[in-house]
Design an enzyme around this catalytic site. Structure first.
Site, PDB file in Angstrom:
ATOM      1  N   CYS A   2       0.549  -1.311  -0.059  1.00 37.52           N
ATOM      2  CA  CYS A   2       0.206  -0.014  -0.003  1.00 37.52           C
ATOM      3  C   CYS A   2       0.987   0.953  -0.338  1.00 37.52           C
ATOM      4  O   CYS A   2       1.684   1.223   0.771  1.00 37.52           O
ATOM      5  CB  CYS A   2      -0.943   0.460   0.860  1.00 37.52           C
ATOM      6  SG  CYS A   2      -2.560  -1.101   1.481  1.00 37.52           S
ATOM      7  N   GLY A   3       0.255   2.364  -0.881  1.00 39.69           N
ATOM      8  CA  GLY A   3       0.610   3.423  -0.184  1.00 39.69           C
ATOM      9  C   GLY A   3       0.163   5.051  -0.401  1.00 39.69           C
ATOM     10  O   GLY A   3      -0.667   4.399  -0.513  1.00 39.69           O
TER      11      GLY A   3
END
Length: 299
Positions: A2-3
């Site tokens: 995830c970012g």
């Protein structure tokens, strides 16, 4: 993996560039989460007109204009509908809770993913950069924005499972990591009457936080209570129409970097998402300390 990216603007001269800047940040995080993406924009005059409430929905089984007409008939005022598939956005000059309730009644099979006086939430499955451009994010204006690219670990790849999770008025939360005890917290909240829309562990954190805020805690206190109650590895970015906050778990194994200038505050999972922001060469850049709650308020 995830970012996360988030941008809190202090300088009104930058408001017209919010979407452009946020899109550039999001583009750098696609490798961290290619499954799906979500964005929250605060203050865009098209999606959240002044004096009106905005509701964002998924799984609407009819065109946005048709749903808007049915909601308008139910509440006795004009309702505008915007089609940003798979998200449907409704706006009306009424209270956010009233519009959300009317939308739920008119489309009981739809899923509410955001509501407020200043907030628009957009979600979808697929390449985050492509989604952002399909939604029109580069052209959005406003004072604050949050975006998330997801690599699913705790639940299926769906638009509903993407972040941000927005379960309170003008509130949203994005998360990189996983909670190890979220089911026990979820069961406690369910016994207290809280209803969940997904199996996502991030929704549990969002609903815990919304409950603390509804009971009178300020954002900093609510996040401290969350950090005391939840176990796991996480970096959280939480936004409200008047504030912007970051907190990490005690080990802080999930990356995060913050940059701050007199014109803006920005946070991202990696520095490369901040590198093209105006004035980054003179910004104060630092890694948030484990368990410390950082909060910035709208000036």
């Amino acid at each position: 993996m995830c970012g996360i990216v988030g941008l809190h603007l202090r300088d009104p001269a930058l408001y017209p560039r919010l979407g452009e800047l946020l899109t550039g940040m999001l583009d750098q995080m696609c490798e961290r989460g290619p499954d799906s993406a979500g964005m929250a924009v605060y203050g865009d005059s098209n999606w959240s007109p002044a004096g009106a409430a905005t509701v964002s929905l998924l799984d609407v089984a009819e065109p946005a204009t048709d749903l808007a007409a049915r909601v308008a008939a139910a509440i006795g005022m004009r309702v505008d509908g915007i089609e940003l598939a798979p998200t449907t956005v409704l706006t009306a000059a009424t209270g956010a809770a009233e519009l959300a309730d009317a939308a739920r009644r008119a489309a009981p099979g739809a899923r509410l993913i955001g509501f407020g006086d200043d907030l628009t939430v957009l979600k979808g499955v697929g390449d985050p950069s492509a989604l952002a451009r399909r939604f029109g994010l580069p052209d959005a204006a406003g004072h604050q924005g949050v975006a998330h690219t997801r690599m699913a670990t705790e639940s299926a790849v769906t638009a509903a499972g993407s972040h941000p999770f927005s379960v309170g008025p003008d509130q949203c939360l994005v998360h990189n990591g996983s909670f190890s005890n979220h089911m026990s917290v979820k069961h406690e909240l369910e016994r207290a009457g809280v209803v969940f829309d997904s199996e996502n562990d991030t929704e549990v954190a969002a609903r815990f936080l919304a409950r603390q805020l509804a009971e009178g805690a300020d954002l900093e206190k609510a996040l401290r209570l969350l950090a005391e109650r939840f176990d796991g590895f996480y970096t959280l970015l939480v936004a409200h129409k008047e504030s912007f906050a970051v907190v990490r778990d005690p080990i802080a194994c999930k990356p995060a970097v913050i940059a701050e200038t007199g014109r803006w505050v920005a946070m991202a999972s990696e520095y490369r998402a901040l590198a093209d922001l105006p004035g980054i060469d003179t910004a104060h850049i630092f890694e948030p300390v484990p368990e410390e709650v950082y909060v910035w308020h709208r000036q």
